[in-house]
Design an enzyme around this catalytic site. Sequence first.
Site, short mmCIF file in Angstrom:
data_model
loop_
_atom_site.label_atom_id
_atom_site.label_comp_id
_atom_site.label_asym_id
_atom_site.label_seq_id
_atom_site.Cartn_x
_atom_site.Cartn_y
_atom_site.Cartn_z
N ILE A 173 0.83 -1.20 0.00
CA ILE A 173 0.00 0.00 0.00
C ILE A 173 0.86 1.25 0.00
CG2 ILE A 173 -0.18 -0.05 2.53
CD1 ILE A 173 -3.05 1.09 2.16
N ASP A 175 0.24 5.38 0.64
CA ASP A 175 -0.74 6.40 0.98
C ASP A 175 -0.21 7.80 0.67
OD1 ASP A 175 1.01 6.40 3.20
OD2 ASP A 175 -0.43 5.33 4.44
N LYS A 178 5.26 9.41 1.00
CA LYS A 178 6.51 9.86 1.63
C LYS A 178 7.42 8.68 1.98
CE LYS A 178 4.27 13.96 3.58
NZ LYS A 178 3.84 14.65 4.83
#
Length: 261
Positions: A173, A175, A178
Amino acid sequence: MTSWRVSSSAALPKWTREEFDSFNELKESNMAGRERNQTDMDKGIVIPDDWPGYPLDLFTSPEHYCEDLECVYIPHGVIMDRTERLARNIMDDLGDHDIVVLCVLKGGYQFCADLVDCIKVLCRHSNKTLPMRVDFIRLKSYLNDQSTEDLHIEGAENLSVLSGKNVLIVEAIVDTGKTMKTLLDHVEAFSPKMIKVAGLLVKRVPSGTGYLPDYVGFEIPNRFVVGYALDYNEYFRDLNVRATLSTLLTVALTEIDILIG
């Protein structure tokens, strides 16, 4: 293959601006982690914010999680079909190149295993081949259900083997992006020949950096997901699912949308 021979008396061909830009795009495409314009194909299968999922009683789930689950979010078969398509895309792009698959633990191990299996099947039924070596790295940037600024990398001391290699990073995953950008900077320091990233899930988050993996399974709403090797404080990894947490209680999770049944 066309060969070019340039002598001291020969004039070098002049490139148009379009040809020069195209060359630079091709050169940069060999390294991952670039912000780029998103297309529908890049985003994978987009799940809308108001997607309610499927009724839980249409699927089976472990008895010890029954009271914690709300609905099935993405059935397992859909994830497997999408993974097979990603494997085909990877074969089309990287076939006939030796690659090092860098699996991001712990959450990425199930997706990585399924993706590698799909690539192996394609190799057996294709005129292309994709010799693979699999290595592992562990990242930790979550505390409970919140992403933190601190990134801990375990196994980084062994990444010298990536020098001069074609690398495929496999992550469960992405998101904000960063964490992945930090990892890419770290991997690039070992001078690989090429880096590509496959991410099963990409979240739509307001604090995102605009980073998009090269191969995306699903774009999902900004909800905390568990299952299919993703966890909440080490719980729910044993669900054959990717699931989202709807409500967090102090002691127990009461509502979870399962991604796969």
